[in-house]
Motif scaffolding. Sequence first.
Motif, mmCIF file in Angstrom:
data_model
loop_
_atom_site.group_PDB
_atom_site.id
_atom_site.type_symbol
_atom_site.label_atom_id
_atom_site.label_comp_id
_atom_site.label_asym_id
_atom_site.label_seq_id
_atom_site.Cartn_x
_atom_site.Cartn_y
_atom_site.Cartn_z
ATOM 1 N N ILE A 159 5.144 8.916 4.583
ATOM 2 C CA ILE A 159 4.620 7.719 5.243
ATOM 3 C C ILE A 159 5.661 7.189 6.222
ATOM 4 C CG2 ILE A 159 3.668 5.408 4.908
ATOM 5 C CD1 ILE A 159 3.068 6.205 2.004
ATOM 6 N N VAL A 160 5.212 6.921 7.446
ATOM 7 C CA VAL A 160 6.075 6.298 8.453
ATOM 8 C C VAL A 160 5.337 5.103 9.031
ATOM 9 C CG1 VAL A 160 7.237 6.537 10.664
ATOM 10 C CG2 VAL A 160 7.306 8.412 9.031
ATOM 11 N N CYS A 161 6.005 3.977 9.076
ATOM 12 C CA CYS A 161 5.445 2.770 9.679
ATOM 13 C C CYS A 161 6.138 2.500 11.005
ATOM 14 C CB CYS A 161 5.637 1.585 8.732
ATOM 15 S SG CYS A 161 5.192 -0.001 9.467
ATOM 16 N N ILE A 162 5.350 2.210 12.038
ATOM 17 C CA ILE A 162 5.889 1.795 13.336
ATOM 18 C C ILE A 162 5.615 0.304 13.481
ATOM 19 C CG2 ILE A 162 5.860 2.141 15.829
ATOM 20 C CD1 ILE A 162 4.747 4.917 15.383
ATOM 21 N N ASP A 163 6.671 -0.485 13.562
ATOM 22 C CA ASP A 163 6.539 -1.936 13.566
ATOM 23 C C ASP A 163 7.616 -2.579 14.451
ATOM 24 O OD1 ASP A 163 5.980 -4.571 12.948
ATOM 25 O OD2 ASP A 163 7.033 -4.510 11.020
ATOM 26 N N PRO A 164 7.217 -3.262 15.531
ATOM 27 C CA PRO A 164 5.852 -3.503 16.001
ATOM 28 C C PRO A 164 5.381 -2.363 16.902
ATOM 29 C CG PRO A 164 7.387 -4.784 17.314
ATOM 30 C CD PRO A 164 8.214 -4.050 16.295
ATOM 31 N N ALA A 165 4.224 -1.811 16.586
ATOM 32 C CA ALA A 165 3.715 -0.678 17.364
ATOM 33 C C ALA A 165 3.401 -1.073 18.799
ATOM 34 C CB ALA A 165 2.464 -0.116 16.692
ATOM 35 N N GLN B 229 -1.129 15.332 4.210
ATOM 36 C CA GLN B 229 -0.524 14.271 3.405
ATOM 37 C C GLN B 229 0.576 13.520 4.156
ATOM 38 O OE1 GLN B 229 0.266 15.932 -0.716
ATOM 39 N NE2 GLN B 229 -0.978 14.127 -1.212
ATOM 40 N N THR B 230 0.286 13.220 5.398
ATOM 41 C CA THR B 230 1.150 12.325 6.166
ATOM 42 C C THR B 230 0.320 11.116 6.580
ATOM 43 O OG1 THR B 230 0.655 13.354 8.311
ATOM 44 C CG2 THR B 230 2.535 14.220 7.065
ATOM 45 N N LEU B 231 0.948 9.971 6.583
ATOM 46 C CA LEU B 231 0.264 8.737 6.957
ATOM 47 C C LEU B 231 1.135 7.953 7.925
ATOM 48 C CD1 LEU B 231 -2.057 6.691 6.633
ATOM 49 C CD2 LEU B 231 -0.799 5.721 4.693
ATOM 50 N N PHE C 81 0.829 -1.202 0.000
ATOM 51 C CA PHE C 81 0.000 0.000 0.000
ATOM 52 C C PHE C 81 0.867 1.257 0.000
ATOM 53 C CE2 PHE C 81 -2.529 3.305 2.136
ATOM 54 C CZ PHE C 81 -3.607 3.356 1.257
ATOM 55 N N ALA C 82 1.923 1.267 0.811
ATOM 56 C CA ALA C 82 2.789 2.445 0.890
ATOM 57 C C ALA C 82 3.470 2.712 -0.447
ATOM 58 C CB ALA C 82 3.829 2.249 1.990
ATOM 59 N N GLN C 83 3.962 1.666 -1.099
ATOM 60 C CA GLN C 83 4.624 1.862 -2.387
ATOM 61 C C GLN C 83 3.642 2.393 -3.428
ATOM 62 O OE1 GLN C 83 6.688 -1.574 -3.925
ATOM 63 N NE2 GLN C 83 7.386 -0.516 -5.761
ATOM 64 N N GLY C 84 2.421 1.853 -3.412
ATOM 65 C CA GLY C 84 1.417 2.334 -4.350
ATOM 66 C C GLY C 84 1.035 3.787 -4.113
ATOM 67 N N LEU C 85 1.030 4.201 -2.843
ATOM 68 C CA LEU C 85 0.665 5.578 -2.506
ATOM 69 C C LEU C 85 1.754 6.555 -2.948
ATOM 70 C CD1 LEU C 85 -1.785 6.845 -1.080
ATOM 71 C CD2 LEU C 85 -0.503 6.756 1.056
ATOM 72 N N LEU C 86 2.989 6.111 -2.921
ATOM 73 C CA LEU C 86 4.113 6.971 -3.293
ATOM 74 C C LEU C 86 4.423 6.927 -4.787
ATOM 75 C CD1 LEU C 86 6.509 6.113 -0.315
ATOM 76 C CD2 LEU C 86 5.279 8.265 -0.655
ATOM 77 N N PHE D 188 9.557 7.756 2.986
ATOM 78 C CA PHE D 188 9.065 6.532 3.628
ATOM 79 C C PHE D 188 10.099 6.032 4.623
ATOM 80 C CE2 PHE D 188 8.866 1.851 3.835
ATOM 81 C CZ PHE D 188 7.583 1.698 4.349
ATOM 82 N N ALA D 189 9.621 5.671 5.805
ATOM 83 C CA ALA D 189 10.533 5.147 6.823
ATOM 84 C C ALA D 189 9.796 4.138 7.692
ATOM 85 C CB ALA D 189 11.079 6.281 7.688
ATOM 86 N N VAL D 190 10.535 3.161 8.186
ATOM 87 C CA VAL D 190 10.001 2.176 9.131
ATOM 88 C C VAL D 190 10.730 2.348 10.455
ATOM 89 C CG1 VAL D 190 9.698 -0.264 9.662
ATOM 90 C CG2 VAL D 190 9.409 0.532 7.313
ATOM 91 N N LEU D 191 9.955 2.559 11.508
ATOM 92 C CA LEU D 191 10.509 2.728 12.848
ATOM 93 C C LEU D 191 10.344 1.415 13.604
ATOM 94 C CD1 LEU D 191 11.650 4.722 14.973
ATOM 95 C CD2 LEU D 191 9.298 5.198 15.626
ATOM 96 N N SER D 192 11.457 0.852 14.056
ATOM 97 C CA SER D 192 11.401 -0.417 14.781
ATOM 98 C C SER D 192 12.368 -0.350 15.962
ATOM 99 C CB SER D 192 11.738 -1.577 13.841
ATOM 100 O OG SER D 192 11.457 -2.818 14.442
#
Length: 311
Positions: free
Chosen positions: A116-122, A143-145, A44-49, A76-80
Amino acid sequence: MNAMPWHAEHWSRLQSRRARDAMPHALLLCGPQGLGKREFMHRFAQGLLCTQAQDGEACGHCRSCQLFVAGTHPDFAVLSFGLRKDGVQRSEIVVDQIRELSARLSMSSQFGGWQIVCIDPADAMNAAAANALLKTLEEPSQQTLLMLVADAPWRLPQTIRSRCQRIEFHLPSREDALGWLQQAGVSDAAAALDAAGGNPGLARAWVDAGALARRQEVRKDLSALAAGRGEAMEVARRWLDSEPEQRLWFAAQAVADEVRSRAGTAAGPLSSSLDAEALDQWYMSANLTRESLRGPLRGDLLLLELLARWR
């Protein structure tokens, strides 16, 4: 990996919101591990960007897609889990990481589109980190997700959960799960799916890791101990050395099968001398022990106590 059919409804709903320009500012992707939440998030994130997306699907060729696949997309970033000062990986997400995230989201998108920023595992955020995230959730930028991925969403504060659009992944039908496993070339798909409790992603991972043989070994260990053969200490040591949580999952499954067999007046496969009430208590203890292994208590003592009660 072939497409997961149980994603279709969630995908369609999000794309409909995107088409209406009614995207939420925060998503909570939750459900059991193995159902493809993280694959869904990346798709989904790649499609949005993507600058040339079709029906939400990324083209895979534009500069945005190339950067995304390379892990270098600036929006795009993933926070872990981060590292402590001594270089050891943390077991929780801390407040400083959330503050850095908030600072990042306060800046403009470098590509002029979504950030877009993903928190995993939140669900690994500690209390201070969760509190710090609230401000970002309450005052979202344009426009932030934020995409929160959680296998155990109940560990998140209600204040966090209530501010996110929840996308909950459930176990698919057995027909869908078996079809997906067979398309993926998984051998003995039905047995693997039974071992994983109906979870197809887990079933595939366990087949690749040789978990079905481990499942049989657990049943042999329990049968031997029930018959007075073998030593509980030796079994506890062996279980602790190799996937103890998974072995406890299989042990609980085996006891559940024992109970079902007795209900049908057949002899139980484990030949346990425990009565129905004691079997039920042992089943619950096995699941509690699996949770306790993640804590500070000594795993060998936890397993030894459980197996001694079985014998």
